[in-house]
Write an enzyme that holds these catalytic residues in place. Structure first.
Site, short mmCIF file in Angstrom:
data_model
loop_
_atom_site.label_atom_id
_atom_site.label_comp_id
_atom_site.label_asym_id
_atom_site.label_seq_id
_atom_site.Cartn_x
_atom_site.Cartn_y
_atom_site.Cartn_z
N THR A 50 24.10 -11.48 56.36
CA THR A 50 23.63 -11.50 57.75
C THR A 50 22.98 -12.85 58.00
O THR A 50 21.99 -13.19 57.37
CB THR A 50 22.61 -10.37 57.96
OG1 THR A 50 23.20 -9.14 57.56
CG2 THR A 50 22.19 -10.28 59.41
N LYS A 160 24.30 -8.16 47.66
CA LYS A 160 24.23 -7.53 48.99
C LYS A 160 25.57 -6.84 49.20
O LYS A 160 26.35 -7.19 50.07
CB LYS A 160 23.94 -8.57 50.07
CG LYS A 160 23.48 -7.92 51.37
CD LYS A 160 22.76 -8.91 52.27
CE LYS A 160 22.19 -8.17 53.48
NZ LYS A 160 21.04 -8.87 54.06
N GLU A 193 11.04 -4.60 46.72
CA GLU A 193 11.18 -5.27 48.03
C GLU A 193 10.66 -4.34 49.11
O GLU A 193 9.96 -3.37 48.79
CB GLU A 193 12.66 -5.61 48.28
CG GLU A 193 13.58 -4.41 48.21
CD GLU A 193 15.07 -4.78 48.08
OE1 GLU A 193 15.41 -5.95 47.83
OE2 GLU A 193 15.90 -3.85 48.18
C1 LIG Z 1 21.80 -4.36 57.63
C2 LIG Z 1 22.02 -5.57 58.08
O1 LIG Z 1 21.15 -6.64 57.88
C3 LIG Z 1 20.02 -6.44 57.09
C4 LIG Z 1 19.10 -5.48 57.72
C5 LIG Z 1 18.12 -5.91 58.58
C6 LIG Z 1 17.23 -4.90 59.25
O2 LIG Z 1 17.49 -3.69 59.12
O3 LIG Z 1 16.26 -5.34 59.92
C7 LIG Z 1 17.93 -7.28 58.81
C8 LIG Z 1 18.65 -8.21 58.09
C9 LIG Z 1 19.40 -7.80 56.91
N1 LIG Z 1 18.52 -7.79 55.76
C10 LIG Z 1 23.23 -5.91 58.84
O4 LIG Z 1 24.01 -4.98 59.09
O5 LIG Z 1 23.36 -7.09 59.20
#
Ligand SMILES: C=C(O[C@@H]1C=C(C(=O)O)C=C[C@H]1N)C(=O)O
Length: 281
Positions: A50, A160, A193
């Protein structure tokens, strides 16, 4: 550089004869509409990242790409043309600030877990609005402690990958918790985390972050901070967090967010601001 390219109504494929790997041509299908035969749809068989776009530029792309390549190798997903993916991500930029999500699946195949013979990964590139983290960055986060424990699996730790049911359940617990985020431990009791970001803490001027060799996601912002600042990686416990002077969480989208309160204890947000001063987030 010659790139043989054919396009059907659903996907584009690029053959780069000059780009070969031990596995053969680094073909990848860029797919708009997922097919039910996709291995990520069927088994979570793939990886994603992401990405934050800021001022029209992809942030930390080299770290995102490096994690996709190393994750694909760890999951035995066929090599793909990194130049083509980089070009496609650049092409996906459509705003000065946004999220670009890159999801790579092992590919499209029939039933059965075996990855044998599935040699053409599928790539899905999508965009979304960048969430607003400004309130968290100004006021700090209230962190709780998750009951949910992450499984220990060294073969998948740090990746990831597309098996995110643990994070789904942690988010469900978070929604009922009254906290902004939850610290998550693995089944041995080691700090890992928070639900969707990495964690760092400081004590007596030194910074620390959990080692992610058993569980967790090795975030690109975590990697970026560790390339700019001295941060010690090891196994830490709840007591270490309780005795910490300051805590922060970080991911590619939020950058760094200070913690104002952890499990009822006030934490020093100024120490976080001093730690990241001068680091491009
Ligand atoms: C799940 C995604 O991205 C992750 C989740 C979040 C969040 O839930 O706030 C933010 C960034 C990433 N760690 C995704 O589908 O992009």
């Amino acid at each position: 550089m010659l790139a043989l390219h054919f396009q059907t109504h659903r996907f584009q494929a690029y053959f780069r004869p000059e780009f070969s790997t031990p596995f053969g041509l680094a073909l990848m299908l860029y797919v708009q509409t997922p097919d039910t035969t996709d291995r990520s749809f069927q088994y979570g068989d793939g990886l994603f990242t992401t990405i934050k776009v800021k001022d029209g530029k992809v942030m930390l792309w080299n770290l995102h790409l490096q994690r996709l390549v190393s994750g694909a190798k760890a999951l035995l997903i066929h090599a793909f043309d990194t130049d083509e993916l980089t070009h496609r991500v650049q092409q996906a930029i459509s705003a000065s600030e946004q999220v670009i999500k890159v999801l790579i699946s092992r590919g499209q195949a029939g039933r059965g877990y075996s990855p044998q013979g599935i040699d053409v990964p599928c790539c899905y590139i999508s965009t979304a609005t960048l969430p607003d983290y400004s309130l968290w960055q100004q006021q700090g986060l209230r962190l709780g402690i998750a009951d949910f424990k992450l499984a220990q699996q060294p073969a998948l730790a740090g990746l990831k990958h597309n098996n995110r049911l643990e994070q789904v359940l942690i988010k469900a617990e978070l929604a009922q918790s009254g906290f902004d985020e939850l610290v998550v431990f693995d089944q041995s009791g080691a700090v890992i985390e928070v639900s969707a970001a990495n964690l760092m803490f400081s004590k007596n001027g030194q910074w620390f972050t959990p080692k992610l060799d058993q569980a967790g996601i090795n975030g690109v912002m975590r990697q970026h901070l560790m390339s700019q600042r001295q941060v010690t990686e090891a196994r830490y416990s709840l007591a270490d967090l309780q005795q910490a002077d300051a805590l922060l969480i970080c991911n590619a989208l939020m950058g760094v967010v200070p913690v104002t309160e952890f499990a009822g204890q006030t934490k020093d947000m100024e120490l976080v601001r001093q730690f990241v001063c001068g680091v491009e987030l």
